[in-house]
Design a protein around this motif. Sequence first.
Motif, PDB file in Angstrom:
ATOM      1  N   ALA A   1      51.446  83.615  60.605  1.00 47.86           N
ATOM      2  CA  ALA A   1      51.891  84.447  60.843  1.00 47.86           C
ATOM      3  C   ALA A   1      52.187  84.990  59.807  1.00 47.86           C
ATOM      4  N   ALA A   2      52.245  86.148  58.771  1.00 49.48           N
ATOM      5  CA  ALA A   2      53.552  86.625  57.727  1.00 49.48           C
ATOM      6  C   ALA A   2      53.257  88.050  58.740  1.00 49.48           C
ATOM      7  N   TYR A   3      54.125  88.766  56.899  1.00 47.20           N
ATOM      8  CA  TYR A   3      54.448  90.317  57.459  1.00 47.20           C
ATOM      9  C   TYR A   3      53.478  90.701  57.050  1.00 47.20           C
ATOM     10  N   ALA A   4      52.977  92.371  57.419  1.00 49.96           N
ATOM     11  CA  ALA A   4      51.696  92.767  57.649  1.00 49.96           C
ATOM     12  C   ALA A   4      51.871  93.580  55.870  1.00 49.96           C
TER      13      ALA A   4
ATOM     14  N   PRO B   1      43.996  90.197  62.106  1.00 48.23           N
ATOM     15  CA  PRO B   1      44.759  89.529  63.505  1.00 48.23           C
ATOM     16  C   PRO B   1      44.044  89.289  64.584  1.00 48.23           C
ATOM     17  N   GLY B   2      44.544  87.968  65.414  1.00 44.94           N
ATOM     18  CA  GLY B   2      43.877  88.101  66.631  1.00 44.94           C
ATOM     19  C   GLY B   2      42.831  86.522  65.948  1.00 44.94           C
ATOM     20  N   ARG B   3      42.612  86.852  65.163  1.00 43.53           N
ATOM     21  CA  ARG B   3      41.813  85.563  64.351  1.00 43.53           C
ATOM     22  C   ARG B   3      41.719  84.771  63.943  1.00 43.53           C
ATOM     23  N   GLU B   4      42.568  84.538  62.568  1.00 44.88           N
ATOM     24  CA  GLU B   4      43.191  84.010  61.623  1.00 44.88           C
ATOM     25  C   GLU B   4      44.275  83.544  61.850  1.00 44.88           C
ATOM     26  N   GLY B   5      45.094  85.054  62.654  1.00 40.98           N
ATOM     27  CA  GLY B   5      46.845  84.560  62.864  1.00 40.98           C
ATOM     28  C   GLY B   5      47.345  85.860  63.318  1.00 40.98           C
ATOM     29  N   ALA B   6      48.551  85.789  62.819  1.00 41.50           N
ATOM     30  CA  ALA B   6      49.088  87.396  63.532  1.00 41.50           C
ATOM     31  C   ALA B   6      50.004  87.762  61.859  1.00 41.50           C
ATOM     32  N   LEU B   7      50.036  88.795  62.412  1.00 44.53           N
ATOM     33  CA  LEU B   7      50.738  90.426  61.769  1.00 44.53           C
ATOM     34  C   LEU B   7      52.141  90.872  62.061  1.00 44.53           C
ATOM     35  N   ALA B   8      53.019  90.636  61.965  1.00 41.19           N
ATOM     36  CA  ALA B   8      54.447  91.498  62.189  1.00 41.19           C
ATOM     37  C   ALA B   8      54.284  92.542  61.110  1.00 41.19           C
ATOM     38  N   PRO B   9      55.021  93.609  61.888  1.00 44.01           N
ATOM     39  CA  PRO B   9      55.422  94.470  61.330  1.00 44.01           C
ATOM     40  C   PRO B   9      56.364  94.072  59.360  1.00 44.01           C
TER      41      PRO B   9
ATOM     42  N   PRO C   1      61.500  90.491  60.824  1.00 41.93           N
ATOM     43  CA  PRO C   1      62.369  88.855  61.338  1.00 41.93           C
ATOM     44  C   PRO C   1      62.097  89.124  62.766  1.00 41.93           C
ATOM     45  N   ALA C   2      62.542  89.625  63.906  1.00 48.52           N
ATOM     46  CA  ALA C   2      62.136  89.326  64.717  1.00 48.52           C
ATOM     47  C   ALA C   2      61.242  89.101  64.935  1.00 48.52           C
ATOM     48  N   ALA C   3      59.939  90.218  64.851  1.00 49.37           N
ATOM     49  CA  ALA C   3      58.709  89.950  65.505  1.00 49.37           C
ATOM     50  C   ALA C   3      58.504  89.449  64.893  1.00 49.37           C
ATOM     51  N   LEU C   4      58.017  88.786  63.372  1.00 51.49           N
ATOM     52  CA  LEU C   4      58.360  87.521  62.582  1.00 51.49           C
ATOM     53  C   LEU C   4      57.927  86.986  63.879  1.00 51.49           C
ATOM     54  N   THR C   5      59.559  85.997  64.106  1.00 50.85           N
ATOM     55  CA  THR C   5      59.753  84.956  65.261  1.00 50.85           C
ATOM     56  C   THR C   5      58.903  84.610  66.046  1.00 50.85           C
ATOM     57  N   ARG C   6      58.731  86.274  66.958  1.00 52.50           N
ATOM     58  CA  ARG C   6      58.066  85.806  68.213  1.00 52.50           C
ATOM     59  C   ARG C   6      56.733  85.471  68.073  1.00 52.50           C
TER      60      ARG C   6
END
Length: 87
Positions: free
Chosen positions: A8-11, A21-29, A33-38
């Motif tokens: 879970a990291a920033y893009a 995204p959706g394979r090895e993890g998820a990326l937030a804008p 920080p709110a998106a990363l927290t989600r």
Amino acid sequence: MAAGCPVAAYAIAGTREVVRPGREGALAPAGDPAALTRLVAELLEQPDRRLAMGRQGRELVIARHDLACVLARLEDLYRELAARRPR
């Protein structure tokens, strides 16, 4: 990823090239920080998804970065460079 944990990291540069995204993890804008927290909360709430992403990440690391693979690519590079060298 090598430890079998999803990302879970920033893009940003670097992560976009490694994490699909959706394979090895998820990326937030980046810088959100709110998106990363989600994203982290979603991974914590979805153990099956989290484990699947962790497995895929580990498989990707093994396929691209295990010692035999890295050595083979390095050997190929050296052969290519040696072939270009003027004689």
